[in-house]
Design a protein around this motif. Structure first.
Motif, PDB file in Angstrom:
ATOM      1  N   THR A 113      43.421  51.412  36.704  1.00 54.23           N
ATOM      2  CA  THR A 113      42.719  50.610  35.710  1.00 54.23           C
ATOM      3  C   THR A 113      43.112  49.156  35.906  1.00 54.23           C
ATOM      4  OG1 THR A 113      42.799  52.466  34.165  1.00 54.23           O
ATOM      5  CG2 THR A 113      42.270  50.295  33.249  1.00 54.23           C
ATOM      6  N   ILE A 114      42.114  48.298  36.011  1.00 55.81           N
ATOM      7  CA  ILE A 114      42.339  46.869  36.236  1.00 55.81           C
ATOM      8  C   ILE A 114      41.860  46.102  35.020  1.00 55.81           C
ATOM      9  CG2 ILE A 114      41.773  44.902  37.723  1.00 55.81           C
ATOM     10  CD1 ILE A 114      41.209  47.009  39.945  1.00 55.81           C
ATOM     11  N   CYS A 115      42.728  45.234  34.516  1.00 54.62           N
ATOM     12  CA  CYS A 115      42.367  44.425  33.352  1.00 54.62           C
ATOM     13  C   CYS A 115      41.290  43.411  33.742  1.00 54.62           C
ATOM     14  CB  CYS A 115      43.591  43.696  32.803  1.00 54.62           C
ATOM     15  SG  CYS A 115      43.207  42.696  31.345  1.00 54.62           S
ATOM     16  N   ILE A 116      40.244  43.346  32.934  1.00 48.45           N
ATOM     17  CA  ILE A 116      39.181  42.367  33.163  1.00 48.45           C
ATOM     18  C   ILE A 116      39.042  41.438  31.953  1.00 48.45           C
ATOM     19  CG2 ILE A 116      37.899  43.736  34.839  1.00 48.45           C
ATOM     20  CD1 ILE A 116      36.057  44.616  32.532  1.00 48.45           C
ATOM     21  N   GLY A 117      40.100  41.389  31.139  1.00 57.23           N
ATOM     22  CA  GLY A 117      40.120  40.473  29.998  1.00 57.23           C
ATOM     23  C   GLY A 117      40.110  39.029  30.482  1.00 57.23           C
ATOM     24  N   LYS A 152      42.909  34.910  36.390  1.00 57.60           N
ATOM     25  CA  LYS A 152      43.948  35.119  37.416  1.00 57.60           C
ATOM     26  C   LYS A 152      43.409  35.847  38.645  1.00 57.60           C
ATOM     27  CE  LYS A 152      47.520  35.451  33.887  1.00 57.60           C
ATOM     28  NZ  LYS A 152      48.447  36.382  33.227  1.00 57.60           N
ATOM     29  N   GLY A 153      42.135  36.237  38.624  1.00 58.38           N
ATOM     30  CA  GLY A 153      41.506  36.805  39.814  1.00 58.38           C
ATOM     31  C   GLY A 153      41.197  38.282  39.776  1.00 58.38           C
ATOM     32  N   SER A 154      40.982  38.842  38.585  1.00 62.69           N
ATOM     33  CA  SER A 154      40.716  40.281  38.515  1.00 62.69           C
ATOM     34  C   SER A 154      39.474  40.682  39.314  1.00 62.69           C
ATOM     35  CB  SER A 154      40.603  40.762  37.071  1.00 62.69           C
ATOM     36  OG  SER A 154      39.513  40.170  36.403  1.00 62.69           O
ATOM     37  N   GLY A 180      37.861  49.625  34.657  1.00 61.81           N
ATOM     38  CA  GLY A 180      38.154  48.320  34.094  1.00 61.81           C
ATOM     39  C   GLY A 180      38.533  48.476  32.636  1.00 61.81           C
ATOM     40  N   SER A 181      39.342  47.540  32.146  1.00 64.04           N
ATOM     41  CA  SER A 181      39.758  47.564  30.748  1.00 64.04           C
ATOM     42  C   SER A 181      39.915  46.135  30.269  1.00 64.04           C
ATOM     43  CB  SER A 181      41.098  48.297  30.617  1.00 64.04           C
ATOM     44  OG  SER A 181      41.575  48.210  29.299  1.00 64.04           O
ATOM     45  N   PHE A 182      39.562  45.924  29.019  1.00 63.32           N
ATOM     46  CA  PHE A 182      39.835  44.608  28.457  1.00 63.32           C
ATOM     47  C   PHE A 182      41.309  44.528  28.119  1.00 63.32           C
ATOM     48  CE2 PHE A 182      35.242  44.821  28.028  1.00 63.32           C
ATOM     49  CZ  PHE A 182      34.910  43.621  28.621  1.00 63.32           C
ATOM     50  N   GLY A 241      49.817  37.239  37.452  1.00 65.74           N
ATOM     51  CA  GLY A 241      48.962  38.216  38.105  1.00 65.74           C
ATOM     52  C   GLY A 241      48.095  39.005  37.139  1.00 65.74           C
ATOM     53  N   VAL A 242      47.290  39.850  37.734  1.00 64.23           N
ATOM     54  CA  VAL A 242      46.352  40.707  37.022  1.00 64.23           C
ATOM     55  C   VAL A 242      47.072  42.004  36.669  1.00 64.23           C
ATOM     56  CG1 VAL A 242      44.178  41.978  37.259  1.00 64.23           C
ATOM     57  CG2 VAL A 242      44.412  39.700  38.279  1.00 64.23           C
ATOM     58  N   CYS A 243      46.893  42.473  35.442  1.00 65.70           N
ATOM     59  CA  CYS A 243      47.523  43.718  35.017  1.00 65.70           C
ATOM     60  C   CYS A 243      46.753  44.903  35.600  1.00 65.70           C
ATOM     61  CB  CYS A 243      47.571  43.809  33.497  1.00 65.70           C
ATOM     62  SG  CYS A 243      48.417  45.293  32.922  1.00 65.70           S
ATOM     63  N   ILE A 244      47.500  45.792  36.244  1.00 70.50           N
ATOM     64  CA  ILE A 244      46.938  46.992  36.845  1.00 70.50           C
ATOM     65  C   ILE A 244      47.747  48.182  36.345  1.00 70.50           C
ATOM     66  CG2 ILE A 244      46.561  48.250  39.011  1.00 70.50           C
ATOM     67  CD1 ILE A 244      46.307  45.546  40.378  1.00 70.50           C
TER      68      ILE A 244
END
Length: 84
Positions: A7-11, A17-19, A43-45, A54-57
Motif C-alpha cells: 500500500t502506497i500513500c497518495i495523500g 514527495k513523489g508517490s 493506494g491509501s490516503f 519519503g513516501v509511506c509504504i
C-alpha cells in the motif's frame, strides 16, 4: 497462492514527495519480474507518516518510508526477498 500486499500513500504530503513516481517504479518492476499474480498494489490516503522523509509504504502491515530514488533498491531488498 497468497499475494504480497503493498500500500502506497497518495495523500497530499506523500504526493509532493513523489508517490506517483514510486507507484510507476513499482508497476514497472512488478511487470519486469513477472509478479503481477504475486503482488497487489494499493493506494491509501494519509497513513500518518507525513513528518518522515519519503513516501509511506506499507508492506504486509510493516511501514517504510521511501523516496523515488530509493524505490528500486527497496523493491529488490524488501519485496523480492519476501516473494522468493
Amino acid at each position: 497462492m497468497a499475494t504480497l500486499e503493498i500500500t502506497i500513500c497518495i495523500g497530499s504530503s506523500c504526493h509532493l514527495k513523489g508517490s506517483r513516481d514510486v507507484i510507476k517504479i513499482f508497476e514497472r518492476l512488478i511487470s519486469f519480474h513477472h509478479l503481477d499474480d504475486k503482488v497487489t498494489l494499493k493506494g491509501s490516503f494519509c497513513m500518518g507518516e507525513c513528518s518522515k522523509n519519503g513516501v509511506c509504504i506499507c508492506v504486509d502491515n510493516e511501514r517504510f518510508n521511501v523516496t523515488p530514488n530509493e524505490t528500486e533498491s527497496f523493491f529488490n531488498y524488501e519485496i523480492l526477498t519476501r516473494i522468493k
